[in-house]
Design a protein around this motif. Sequence first.
Motif, PDB file in Angstrom:
ATOM      1  N   LEU A  53       0.821  -1.212   0.000  1.00 50.64           N
ATOM      2  CA  LEU A  53       0.000   0.000   0.000  1.00 50.64           C
ATOM      3  C   LEU A  53       0.856   1.264   0.000  1.00 50.64           C
ATOM      4  O   LEU A  53       1.677   1.467   0.899  1.00 50.64           O
ATOM      5  CB  LEU A  53      -0.917   0.005   1.220  1.00 50.64           C
ATOM      6  CG  LEU A  53      -1.814   1.228   1.412  1.00 50.64           C
ATOM      7  CD1 LEU A  53      -2.863   1.303   0.304  1.00 50.64           C
ATOM      8  CD2 LEU A  53      -2.491   1.183   2.778  1.00 50.64           C
ATOM      9  N   ARG A  54       0.651   2.100  -0.985  1.00 58.87           N
ATOM     10  CA  ARG A  54       1.300   3.415  -1.051  1.00 58.87           C
ATOM     11  C   ARG A  54       0.461   4.402  -0.256  1.00 58.87           C
ATOM     12  O   ARG A  54      -0.746   4.545  -0.493  1.00 58.87           O
ATOM     13  CB  ARG A  54       1.433   3.858  -2.506  1.00 58.87           C
ATOM     14  CG  ARG A  54       1.978   5.281  -2.701  1.00 58.87           C
ATOM     15  CD  ARG A  54       1.990   5.635  -4.180  1.00 58.87           C
ATOM     16  NE  ARG A  54       2.155   7.053  -4.410  1.00 58.87           N
ATOM     17  CZ  ARG A  54       3.252   7.624  -4.910  1.00 58.87           C
ATOM     18  NH1 ARG A  54       4.278   6.873  -5.221  1.00 58.87           N
ATOM     19  NH2 ARG A  54       3.312   8.929  -5.109  1.00 58.87           N
ATOM     20  N   GLY A  61      -2.832   4.058  -2.778  1.00 60.24           N
ATOM     21  CA  GLY A  61      -3.544   2.810  -3.041  1.00 60.24           C
ATOM     22  C   GLY A  61      -2.618   1.613  -3.153  1.00 60.24           C
ATOM     23  O   GLY A  61      -1.403   1.717  -2.963  1.00 60.24           O
ATOM     24  N   ILE A  62      -3.199   0.481  -3.463  1.00 66.89           N
ATOM     25  CA  ILE A  62      -2.436  -0.762  -3.622  1.00 66.89           C
ATOM     26  C   ILE A  62      -1.662  -0.702  -4.932  1.00 66.89           C
ATOM     27  O   ILE A  62      -2.237  -0.449  -5.993  1.00 66.89           O
ATOM     28  CB  ILE A  62      -3.369  -1.984  -3.628  1.00 66.89           C
ATOM     29  CG1 ILE A  62      -4.204  -2.044  -2.341  1.00 66.89           C
ATOM     30  CG2 ILE A  62      -2.555  -3.271  -3.806  1.00 66.89           C
ATOM     31  CD1 ILE A  62      -3.415  -2.282  -1.092  1.00 66.89           C
ATOM     32  N   VAL A  63      -0.347  -0.931  -4.847  1.00 64.60           N
ATOM     33  CA  VAL A  63       0.475  -0.896  -6.051  1.00 64.60           C
ATOM     34  C   VAL A  63       1.083  -2.261  -6.382  1.00 64.60           C
ATOM     35  O   VAL A  63       1.667  -2.423  -7.464  1.00 64.60           O
ATOM     36  CB  VAL A  63       1.608   0.144  -5.935  1.00 64.60           C
ATOM     37  CG1 VAL A  63       1.039   1.544  -5.855  1.00 64.60           C
ATOM     38  CG2 VAL A  63       2.496  -0.147  -4.730  1.00 64.60           C
ATOM     39  N   ASP A 101       3.180   0.575 -11.514  1.00 72.67           N
ATOM     40  CA  ASP A 101       4.078   1.698 -11.274  1.00 72.67           C
ATOM     41  C   ASP A 101       3.233   2.955 -11.142  1.00 72.67           C
ATOM     42  O   ASP A 101       2.609   3.391 -12.115  1.00 72.67           O
ATOM     43  CB  ASP A 101       5.056   1.840 -12.439  1.00 72.67           C
ATOM     44  CG  ASP A 101       6.102   2.913 -12.184  1.00 72.67           C
ATOM     45  OD1 ASP A 101       5.905   3.716 -11.249  1.00 72.67           O
ATOM     46  OD2 ASP A 101       7.101   2.955 -12.918  1.00 72.67           O
ATOM     47  N   PRO A 102       3.163   3.564  -9.947  1.00 70.61           N
ATOM     48  CA  PRO A 102       2.302   4.736  -9.755  1.00 70.61           C
ATOM     49  C   PRO A 102       2.681   5.923 -10.625  1.00 70.61           C
ATOM     50  O   PRO A 102       1.895   6.854 -10.775  1.00 70.61           O
ATOM     51  CB  PRO A 102       2.473   5.062  -8.258  1.00 70.61           C
ATOM     52  CG  PRO A 102       3.746   4.390  -7.862  1.00 70.61           C
ATOM     53  CD  PRO A 102       3.866   3.174  -8.720  1.00 70.61           C
ATOM     54  N   ALA A 103       3.877   5.901 -11.203  1.00 67.27           N
ATOM     55  CA  ALA A 103       4.275   6.993 -12.093  1.00 67.27           C
ATOM     56  C   ALA A 103       3.530   6.934 -13.415  1.00 67.27           C
ATOM     57  O   ALA A 103       3.403   7.950 -14.107  1.00 67.27           O
ATOM     58  CB  ALA A 103       5.780   6.937 -12.339  1.00 67.27           C
TER      59      ALA A 103
END
Length: 274
Positions: A53-54, A61-63, A101-103
């Motif tokens: 979890l971020r 959120g879950i990544v 990847d959240p990016a």
Amino acid sequence: MPAYLLTWNPKEFSSPDLADLFGIIDRGQVPGRIRWSCGRTRAIPLGSRIFFLRQAVEPKGIVASGWVTRSPFERPHWNEELAAKGKRALYVQFVPDAVLDPASDPPFDVRPHADDILSGLPMNSQSSGVSISHPAASDLEELWSDYMRKHGVRLGAKTGLLQAFEGIPKESLVRHRSRETALRKAKLEHAKTLAPDGRLRCETPGCAFDFEEVYGELGAGFAQVHHRKPRSEAGDGTLTHLDDLAVVCANCHAMVHLGGGSRPLESLIPGNRG
């Protein structure tokens, strides 16, 4: 099986491991083992489910998700200043089976479900390694599976990443049902912990073949892994769990699938048929 939440606050810790992990995704490779802080939790069994979890920084959120391949162990603290003072921290090792990847890919935001089906999820915990209650873990697994199903083909086409979220045809050089090595590694590690001597033996009733016993050091830690339920019957987008797998020897694996299809392990060797 038990499930745990590992937390990541980018304000406090920009992990080289995590950066490497996302870099691996961009290069289209399968992620290896990841080491991460598990707070004060000392008892996380091998084979446990992990959700990553971020927090603190949008997008939250879950990544990622994965399977524990090494129970908690001590190493120098992840905070360099504390490590310099001799402080140590607990870590768990896991193999990711699905990563965003959240990016470039939005995490799965769990907050809209905080007051209903995920009310038991400790999403605001400041500590990593917290246990997830069974109902919340089951619901999270289903929601995460649906979320990955929506993003799976695009991720596969972009990165070639093989995930344990199996059955989705990937748009790569060869279209195939993905087979994630993460599950195999986790299954074998888990099976070792269940054996009193840490040896891998075929789980087909009446066999118990041990590669190490026959081949010595060459065969140590080796075995094949069999899907108890044929992939052809599982349907697209099926998330495979460790209990769906069995440790088998090469002979039994070949006999299970001889002529096509898949035979139950329990009926494979005549003397063990009911």
